[in-house]
Enzyme design. Structure first.
Site, short mmCIF file in Angstrom:
data_model
loop_
_atom_site.label_atom_id
_atom_site.label_comp_id
_atom_site.label_asym_id
_atom_site.label_seq_id
_atom_site.Cartn_x
_atom_site.Cartn_y
_atom_site.Cartn_z
N TRP A 61 0.82 -1.21 0.00
CA TRP A 61 0.00 0.00 0.00
C TRP A 61 0.85 1.26 0.00
O TRP A 61 0.32 2.36 0.05
CB TRP A 61 -0.94 0.00 1.21
CG TRP A 61 -0.26 -0.41 2.47
CD1 TRP A 61 0.47 0.39 3.29
CD2 TRP A 61 -0.23 -1.72 3.02
NE1 TRP A 61 0.96 -0.35 4.34
CE2 TRP A 61 0.53 -1.66 4.20
CE3 TRP A 61 -0.78 -2.95 2.63
CZ2 TRP A 61 0.77 -2.78 5.00
CZ3 TRP A 61 -0.55 -4.05 3.43
CH2 TRP A 61 0.22 -3.96 4.60
N ARG A 62 2.17 1.08 -0.01
CA ARG A 62 3.03 2.25 -0.22
C ARG A 62 3.26 2.36 -1.72
O ARG A 62 3.22 1.37 -2.44
CB ARG A 62 4.37 2.06 0.51
CG ARG A 62 4.17 2.13 2.01
CD ARG A 62 5.46 1.95 2.76
NE ARG A 62 5.21 2.16 4.19
CZ ARG A 62 6.01 1.75 5.15
NH1 ARG A 62 7.14 1.13 4.84
NH2 ARG A 62 5.72 1.97 6.41
N GLU A 102 -5.47 1.28 5.59
CA GLU A 102 -5.48 1.88 6.93
C GLU A 102 -6.54 1.26 7.82
O GLU A 102 -6.32 1.05 9.01
CB GLU A 102 -5.69 3.39 6.82
CG GLU A 102 -4.52 4.13 6.20
CD GLU A 102 -3.20 3.88 6.92
OE1 GLU A 102 -3.21 3.56 8.12
OE2 GLU A 102 -2.15 3.98 6.27
N GLN A 132 -5.15 -1.58 14.74
CA GLN A 132 -4.95 -2.59 15.80
C GLN A 132 -4.54 -3.94 15.24
O GLN A 132 -4.88 -4.99 15.80
CB GLN A 132 -6.23 -2.74 16.63
CG GLN A 132 -6.63 -1.47 17.34
CD GLN A 132 -5.71 -1.16 18.50
OE1 GLN A 132 -5.81 -1.73 19.56
NE2 GLN A 132 -4.78 -0.23 18.28
N THR A 133 -3.84 -3.93 14.12
CA THR A 133 -3.53 -5.18 13.43
C THR A 133 -2.11 -5.13 12.89
O THR A 133 -1.68 -4.10 12.34
CB THR A 133 -4.51 -5.39 12.25
OG1 THR A 133 -5.83 -5.41 12.77
CG2 THR A 133 -4.23 -6.69 11.52
N LEU A 169 -10.11 -11.70 10.84
CA LEU A 169 -9.28 -10.53 11.13
C LEU A 169 -9.69 -9.84 12.43
O LEU A 169 -8.91 -9.11 13.02
CB LEU A 169 -9.34 -9.54 9.96
CG LEU A 169 -8.27 -8.45 9.90
CD1 LEU A 169 -6.87 -9.04 10.01
CD2 LEU A 169 -8.39 -7.63 8.63
N TYR A 184 -12.35 -7.58 15.15
CA TYR A 184 -12.95 -6.24 15.21
C TYR A 184 -13.84 -6.00 14.00
O TYR A 184 -13.57 -5.16 13.15
CB TYR A 184 -11.86 -5.17 15.31
CG TYR A 184 -11.24 -5.05 16.68
CD1 TYR A 184 -11.96 -5.39 17.82
CD2 TYR A 184 -9.94 -4.60 16.84
CE1 TYR A 184 -11.39 -5.29 19.08
CE2 TYR A 184 -9.36 -4.49 18.10
CZ TYR A 184 -10.10 -4.84 19.21
OH TYR A 184 -9.54 -4.75 20.46
N TYR A 222 -6.75 9.16 13.58
CA TYR A 222 -5.57 8.55 12.96
C TYR A 222 -5.77 8.34 11.46
O TYR A 222 -4.96 8.78 10.63
CB TYR A 222 -5.19 7.20 13.61
CG TYR A 222 -4.27 6.44 12.71
CD1 TYR A 222 -2.93 6.82 12.62
CD2 TYR A 222 -4.75 5.47 11.84
CE1 TYR A 222 -2.08 6.20 11.71
CE2 TYR A 222 -3.92 4.86 10.92
CZ TYR A 222 -2.59 5.22 10.87
OH TYR A 222 -1.77 4.63 9.96
N ASP A 267 -0.45 7.25 16.16
CA ASP A 267 -0.88 5.89 16.46
C ASP A 267 0.02 5.33 17.56
O ASP A 267 0.80 6.05 18.17
CB ASP A 267 -0.81 5.03 15.20
CG ASP A 267 0.63 4.73 14.80
OD1 ASP A 267 1.54 5.50 15.20
OD2 ASP A 267 0.86 3.73 14.10
N CYS A 317 12.16 1.54 17.23
CA CYS A 317 11.82 1.86 18.63
C CYS A 317 10.72 0.91 19.08
O CYS A 317 9.61 1.32 19.42
CB CYS A 317 11.38 3.32 18.71
SG CYS A 317 11.34 3.99 20.39
#
Length: 354
Positions: free
Chosen positions: A27-28, A40, A45-46, A83, A85, A123, A141, A195
DNA sequence: AAAGCGTGGGG
DNA sequence: TCCCCAAGCTT
């Protein structure tokens, strides 16, 4: 706070790091707002690895927002199956209809318009606005919370409204007007692969010299999040009525888990029930079930983020023709394969029926 | 504002 | 085994 790191040099350093370390994700390098939006929603949360196959599946099944809008909701939920949610899938579908009906199939271009769409929060609106349209609005996020809290030493609770405001303000201070997409992507990528939550790679980090957490050895306590989810235990007893090669199933509609997904008639109890105990339960009397026609499954322990479901399935082979149920019907095995089902139900079907 | 909503992976 | 989590949103 901003005095600790010059904002201009922060973004330059970050974007430079990003250009050298970014992953190649499907998706980039796409400019279609539809695909950016789709990715997105899937990634909320995935993890990337978990969402990836779903992204490819959705692009294939629904190449355009019109295709998605025209589909039945159950087809969308079926594609989303596994998946989690599932409100994301229902809102995805609702949003596609809004885009087609109210926006002639074109996504709005600004954060303020995007954030009004169903399933699109702060977000996601910032992500679409910056990635697809070059708007300089910062995404915040989980990755951004972590990276900024550590580098700048922000100890606000990321789950509080005040904390979110603080982080959003800082990120919007740091984002450069000329490369908002690279900054947003870069900050999330940095939080995701450099990070990291545990064992961050501080020894080879471009922000090591100015990082508050590194200097004070506070990586493990930042970011600060106060909330603790209390786990609720629930005991599910499913009645699986079988008639030939068909099972009685119904769509979950209550304001509860798995809304829109299909399962079986359910008796919930305060404790686990044996077959013997279930058969004398008051809720079972209307069904007039003969004990010898019932076979019970092993107990499944299904873990949700906030509930533990201890579940047993009771297969009833000699169901009455007219079940005292107002929702649902018998579905053939073939139909059942196409119904959207929670993972727990799919597991049972695989173990005992198919 | 805080609680509710899935699933699978990793330490 | 257990805990934390992963590119949040809705009510």
């Amino acid at each position: 706070m901003q005095n600790m790191v010059n904002t201009g040099s922060f973004s330059k350093k970050l974007i430079n790091w990003y250009e050298q370390n970014k992953r190649d994700l499907p998706w980039r390098n796409v400019s279609d707002p539809y695909k950016i939006w789709l990715s997105e929603i899937i990634l909320q949360q995935t993890r990337v690895n978990q969402g990836m196959p779903y992204y490819h599946k959705f692009v294939e099944l629904f190449p355009t927002v019109e295709d998605l809008a025209q589909a039945d909701e159950s087809k969308v939920l079926r594609a989303w199956q596994g998946l989690g949610y599932y409100s994301r899938a229902r809102n995805l579908h609702r949003c596609a209809k809004v885009i087609v009906q109210n926006y002639v199939g074109m996504f709005p271009k600004t954060y303020d318009e995007l954030v009004k769409l169903p399933g699109v929060g702060p977000y996601t609106a910032a992500a679409i606005a910056s990635f697809a349209f070059g708007e300089a609005t910062a995404v915040v996020d989980g990755n951004v919370f972590r990276a900024l809290s550590r580098i700048f030493g922000i100890e606000d609770d990321i789950n509080s409204g005040k904390g979110q405001k603080t982080f959003r303000a800082l990120a919007n201070e740091l984002i450069p007007a000329n490369k908002p997409a690279e900054f947003n992507q870069g900050l999330m990528e940095f939080g995701s692969i450099q990070c990291t939550p545990t064992n961050p790679h501080c020894e080879e980090c471009v922000f090591q010299s100015e990082c508050f957490a590194y200097k004070n050895d506070l990586q493990s306590s930042l970011p600060v999040k106060v909330k603790k989810v209390k786990i609720k235990k629930r005991y599910f007893n499913y009645l699986v009525f079988k008639k030939g090669n068909a099972l009685f199933m119904q769509e979950r509609q209550a304001k509860d888990i798995w809304k829109g997904m299909y399962d079986f008639p359910l008796i919930e109890s305060q404790k686990p029930l044996s077959k013997k105990e279930l058969l004398i339960a008051d809720e079972l009397k209307p069904f007039n079930i003969y004990s010898e026609a019932v076979s019970d499954s092993h107990e499944y322990k299904h873990i949700l983020s906030h509930q533990h479901l201890y579940t047993r399935f009771f297969l009833v082979e000699r169901a009455a023709d007219n079940l005292p149920l107002d929702k649902g019907r018998f579905f053939s095995y073939e139909e059942i394969l196409d119904l959207p089902k929670p993972v727990l139900i799919s597991s049972y079907l695989k173990d005992y029926i198919f």
